[in-house]
Design an enzyme around this catalytic site. Structure first.
Site, mmCIF file in Angstrom:
data_model
loop_
_atom_site.group_PDB
_atom_site.id
_atom_site.type_symbol
_atom_site.label_atom_id
_atom_site.label_comp_id
_atom_site.label_asym_id
_atom_site.label_seq_id
_atom_site.Cartn_x
_atom_site.Cartn_y
_atom_site.Cartn_z
ATOM 1 C CG ASP A 82 67.418 5.215 59.641
ATOM 2 O OD1 ASP A 82 67.549 4.320 60.009
ATOM 3 O OD2 ASP A 82 67.515 3.769 57.732
ATOM 4 C CG HIS A 136 63.568 -5.515 59.394
ATOM 5 N ND1 HIS A 136 64.253 -6.590 58.772
ATOM 6 C CD2 HIS A 136 63.199 -4.867 58.954
ATOM 7 C CE1 HIS A 136 63.198 -6.803 57.776
ATOM 8 N NE2 HIS A 136 62.516 -6.326 57.955
HETATM 9 O O1 NOS Z 1 60.991 -3.332 51.961
HETATM 10 C C1 NOS Z 1 62.193 -3.045 52.682
HETATM 11 N N1 NOS Z 1 62.548 -1.926 51.735
HETATM 12 C C2 NOS Z 1 63.717 -0.831 51.896
HETATM 13 N N2 NOS Z 1 64.122 -0.207 53.003
HETATM 14 C C3 NOS Z 1 63.802 -1.134 54.442
HETATM 15 C C4 NOS Z 1 62.287 -2.106 54.052
HETATM 16 N N3 NOS Z 1 61.853 -2.603 54.976
HETATM 17 C C5 NOS Z 1 62.001 -2.142 56.139
HETATM 18 N N4 NOS Z 1 63.522 -1.224 55.343
HETATM 19 C C6 NOS Z 1 63.955 -0.467 56.438
HETATM 20 O O2 NOS Z 1 65.145 -0.748 56.328
HETATM 21 C C7 NOS Z 1 65.785 -1.896 57.526
HETATM 22 C C8 NOS Z 1 65.891 -3.337 57.017
HETATM 23 O O3 NOS Z 1 66.523 -3.574 56.062
HETATM 24 C C9 NOS Z 1 65.455 -1.723 58.381
HETATM 25 O O4 NOS Z 1 65.956 -0.571 58.711
HETATM 26 C C10 NOS Z 1 63.172 -0.871 58.337
HETATM 27 O O5 NOS Z 1 63.589 0.477 57.980
#
Ligand code: NOS
Length: 314
Positions: free
Chosen positions: A14, A242
């Site tokens: 994504d 991540h």
């Molecule tokens: O702070 C955040 N809030 C929501 N989604 C996030 C945040 N940081 C990274 N990701 C996205 O969600 C996944 C990790 O949970 C990763 O794939 C990143 O792209």
């Protein structure tokens, strides 16, 4: 002795700033061959995820790689563009790629490739697990034909307790995640308990900026937004890696240690999206919904992961 063949990888993605990093890392890793990208909502809506996937492959000069579009079932609440910018790539408004996705859906493509190369295809899932669950529904033999499903998601503590916070990808589609975790496929979950230890610091971004490599140059444009977001949201000078960490689990599994256990996903109430990890060695009298074991990453060599990310992206 013959060199081992590179592992065939489909990245379900994504994009997403850390997705872009993971895709570029994959293309720079001789241990794996990216055969396709499938797209999903999460960081952005699916339509934009597809556009971004095609764009990133164009940047990489790899428009030979197939892109299959995935499920569109997201609602506003399931899309987290605040972390990645409205365009998913740091608000850079890059020109659209001329390439198009293939006709097949993501689920159809995953099933087809797993049947074509039984046991050889690894799906690296970097977003909500909707496409993977749809693929299992489309062809239940996928759980046997797929080599491994490496997924970024969840939050697992080593003693089998529950962490209070639901992670984005699992809470994006808890029902799908539960289908994948209990499907019987070879699943490796890389959760926040390990990825939050893997941080690219400001000075490392500066080092990246000194590189002439096309990926380093491109990433430096989009990383500013991600660094600002982390400063704002987590009060930190650095970013969590991540998606790159999950990707590297396929490149070098020895970067992490794993435990086996059963994972179920809570699908109701305020704990919707929480992953339950049951790592007891209990032998049940008969198979039940707590019988299908998966692997869960529990420790990680974080400095080695950051070093590998830096080396390969420079
Ligand atoms: O702070 C955040 N809030 C929501 N989604 C996030 C945040 N940081 C990274 N990701 C996205 O969600 C996944 C990790 O949970 C990763 O794939 C990143 O792209």
């Amino acid at each position: 002795m013959a060199e081992p063949q590179p592992k065939k990888i489909i990245i379900d993605t994504d994009p997403g700033i850390d997705d872009a990093m993971a895709i570029f890392l994959a293309l720079r890793s001789p241990e794996i061959t990216v055969i396709g990208l499938t797209t999903i909502y999460g960081n952005v809506y699916t339509t934009l995820a597809t556009k971004n996937a095609l764009h990133l492959l164009e940047v990489a000069g790899r428009t030979d790689i197939s892109v299959a579009e995935g499920s569109h079932k997201a609602t506003k609440l399931q899309v987290r563009d605040f972390a990645h910018g409205m365009d998913g790539l740091g608000n850079q408004n890059f020109p659209e790629s001329k390439s198009k996705p293939i006709e097949q859906s993501a689920a159809e493509y995953i099933v087809e490739q797993a049947n074509l190369y039984p046991g050889e295809v690894t799906v690296v899932a970097l977003g909500p697990l909707t496409n993977i669950a749809l693929a299992i529904e489309l062809d239940p033999t996928l759980t046997k034909n797929i080599g491994q499903i490496v997924l970024l998601g969840g939050d697992f503590s080593v003693d089998g307790c529950v962490n209070a916070a639901a992670e984005t990808n699992i809470s994006g589609d808890p029902e799908a995640a539960d289908i994948v975790f209990t499907s019987g496929a070879d699943v490796l979950a890389v959760g926040m308990n390990v990825t939050r230890q893997v941080i690219m610091k400001d000075y490392e971004r500066d080092k990246l900026a000194e590189s002439d490599g096309i990926f380093a140059k491109y990433l430096c444009k989009i990383l500013d937004h991600y660094f600002s977001y982390h400063r704002h949201a987590y009060n930190m000078k650095g970013i969590y890696l991540h998606d790159p960490t999950a990707l590297l689990a396929t490149v070098n599994p020895s970067l992490m240690t794993y435990m086996e256990g059963v994972v179920k996903v809570q699908t109701t109430g305020i704990t919707r999206g929480v992953t339950l990890f049951f790592n007891n060695q209990k032998r049940f009298n008969e198979d039940n919904e707590w019988s299908n074991k998966v692997k869960v990453a529990v420790t990680i060599d974080a400095p080695a992961v950051v070093k590998l990310v830096m080396e390969r992206l420079m």
